[in-house]
Motif scaffolding. Structure first.
Motif, short mmCIF file in Angstrom:
data_model
loop_
_atom_site.label_atom_id
_atom_site.label_comp_id
_atom_site.label_asym_id
_atom_site.label_seq_id
_atom_site.Cartn_x
_atom_site.Cartn_y
_atom_site.Cartn_z
N LEU A 279 -6.80 56.80 -29.68
CA LEU A 279 -5.80 56.48 -29.61
C LEU A 279 -5.60 55.73 -28.12
CD1 LEU A 279 -3.31 59.49 -30.33
CD2 LEU A 279 -3.81 57.74 -31.78
N VAL A 280 -5.22 54.33 -28.29
CA VAL A 280 -5.18 53.44 -27.12
C VAL A 280 -3.86 53.41 -26.67
CG1 VAL A 280 -5.88 51.06 -26.15
CG2 VAL A 280 -7.48 52.43 -28.03
N ILE A 281 -3.28 53.86 -25.65
CA ILE A 281 -1.98 54.02 -25.33
C ILE A 281 -1.34 53.25 -24.17
CG2 ILE A 281 -0.51 55.86 -24.39
CD1 ILE A 281 -2.06 58.07 -25.75
N GLY A 282 -0.24 52.60 -24.15
CA GLY A 282 0.36 51.62 -23.35
C GLY A 282 0.81 52.69 -22.08
N ASP A 283 0.40 52.10 -20.82
CA ASP A 283 1.05 53.02 -19.74
C ASP A 283 1.92 51.78 -19.08
OD1 ASP A 283 1.60 54.80 -18.07
OD2 ASP A 283 -0.52 54.70 -16.93
N LEU A 284 2.94 51.94 -19.31
CA LEU A 284 4.23 50.75 -18.92
C LEU A 284 4.79 51.42 -17.63
CD1 LEU A 284 5.23 49.62 -22.26
CD2 LEU A 284 3.23 49.06 -21.06
N THR A 285 5.32 50.65 -16.90
CA THR A 285 6.14 50.91 -15.88
C THR A 285 7.69 50.19 -16.07
OG1 THR A 285 5.53 48.88 -14.56
CG2 THR A 285 4.26 50.82 -13.97
N ARG A 286 7.68 49.63 -17.02
CA ARG A 286 9.30 49.05 -17.21
C ARG A 286 10.08 50.35 -17.66
NH1 ARG A 286 8.59 46.02 -23.13
NH2 ARG A 286 8.69 47.93 -24.49
N LYS A 287 11.29 50.18 -18.03
CA LYS A 287 12.37 51.11 -18.61
C LYS A 287 13.06 50.65 -19.81
CE LYS A 287 12.29 53.59 -14.29
NZ LYS A 287 12.83 54.29 -13.04
#
Length: 350
Positions: A279-287
């Protein structure tokens, strides 16, 4: 894609040195073959570019450019253009490593999409964006509004070449995207600002990193799934956008390569049934969506009764990527590097 639509909404090293330095030193310096703003008329301006079905005329090197998406921003910063930027907007991640000092010199107009008026307050002489939705109806403003004010605009080719953005979703591709579109954007922006030598250096460095990351890699039997955001109705990568570039370069297979949509929303039962190896998972800081951070995504995967028995979850085969690495940007190279390294770590590829 979720990253592109406000309502739905690298390390750049070459031989151990920051590309920012290799491409001309500090943001105000120029290589010997770069054109100087003071010599713009004798150096070949005005220039006209074909850009996403439009002719864009640039009368001289921009001095007050505004970048409306992080992807175009990081290209400009990597080209050493911070001193010619009047503002940036729409951030999903921390700026790429090595660009922090340059980025700190440029005013951030908004974390998400700024108003048209706020952009105009900077008195821009050039506006660039990564997504058609940013410079379209419902975005900051259509390109025509900037045209009326005499402000040239530029849209990343990766969001218009062989891509249909006419629907309500994140678009669909008629053929797979390649890194050539990103390299073309680097060269276009370098030409617009009169720093062609820096553009060629950046492209060469990116190509070298891809070659190094994928050399000797054998991942024919590996299946991947790319999850960008949202836990209730997850946005997953289809066949042919930036994740497709990553998948093809490492020689693996995306379990949703049967979809030409950029980021189709798929139910978890279907996902579990396809049971990807990694699983390639997005690690985002937006909300903007649910489960933006990788930590929230993993918490969901390991607790939900449908997902917790998936092979990748039980084996904890996760690859964490920034949002920019999952979009068609110069940081897609970062995605290739990290996925390739993870497959080797998990002993799924040689």
């Amino acid at each position: 894609m979720p990253l592109a639509r406000p309502v739905r909404h690298t390390a750049l090293f070459l031989a151990g040195a920051l590309l920012l330095t290799g491409c001309g030193g500090s943001s105000g310096s120029s290589g010997s073959s770069d054109r100087s703003p003071a010599k713009s008329k004798s150096a070949g301006y005005p220039i006209t570019l074909e850009n996403c079905g439009r002719k864009v005329r640039i009368d001289g090197p921009p001095r007050r450019a505004v970048s409306l998406n992080q992807g175009t921003t990081e290209i400009m910063l990597s080209l050493g253009l911070a001193d010619r930027m009047a503002g940036t907007a729409t951030w999903t991640d921390p700026v790429a490593k090595g660009l922090e000092k340059a980025n700190a010199k440029v005013k951030r107009l908004a974390e998400d999409a700024p108003s048209f008026e706020k952009v105009l307050d900077t008195e821009p002489d050039f506006v660039a964006a990564s997504f058609a939705s940013t410079l379209g109806k419902g975005g900051v403003a259509p390109r025509e509004q900037f045209d009326k004010l005499g402000v040239p605009t530029y849209l990343s080719p990766s969001d218009c070449v062989a891509k249909d953005n006419s629907g309500d979703g994140d678009g669909a591709r008629t053929r797979p995207l390649t890194m050539d579109a990103v390299y073309g954007e680097v060269r276009d922006l370098a030409r617009i600002f009169g720093v062609e030598a820096r553009g060629e250096q950046l492209v060469a460095a990116l190509k070298a990193r891809v070659k190094k990351a994928t050399s000797g890699l054998d991942a024919d039997d590996v299946t991947l799934l790319y999850w960008f955001a949202n836990s209730q109705s997850p946005y997953l990568a289809g066949c042919c956008g930036a994740p497709g570039i990553v998948t093809r370069r490492i020689g693996a297979r995306n379990v949703f390569d049967d979809s030409h949509e950029e980021w189709p929303q798929v139910n978890w039962e279907t996902i579990a049934d396809r049971d990807p190896d990694v699983l390639v998972i997005g690690d985002l800081t937006r909300k903007q969506q649910t489960a933006e951070t990788a930590a929230k995504k993993i918490e969901f995967l390991e607790s939900d009764p449908v997902t917790r028995n998936m092979t990748a979850v039980k084996e904890k085969r996760y690859v964490l990527l920034s949002g920019q690495a999952m979009n068609p940007t110069i940081r897609t190279v970062e995605g290739i590097e990290k996925v390739a390294a993870a497959l080797r770590t998990h002993e799924l590829a040689e």
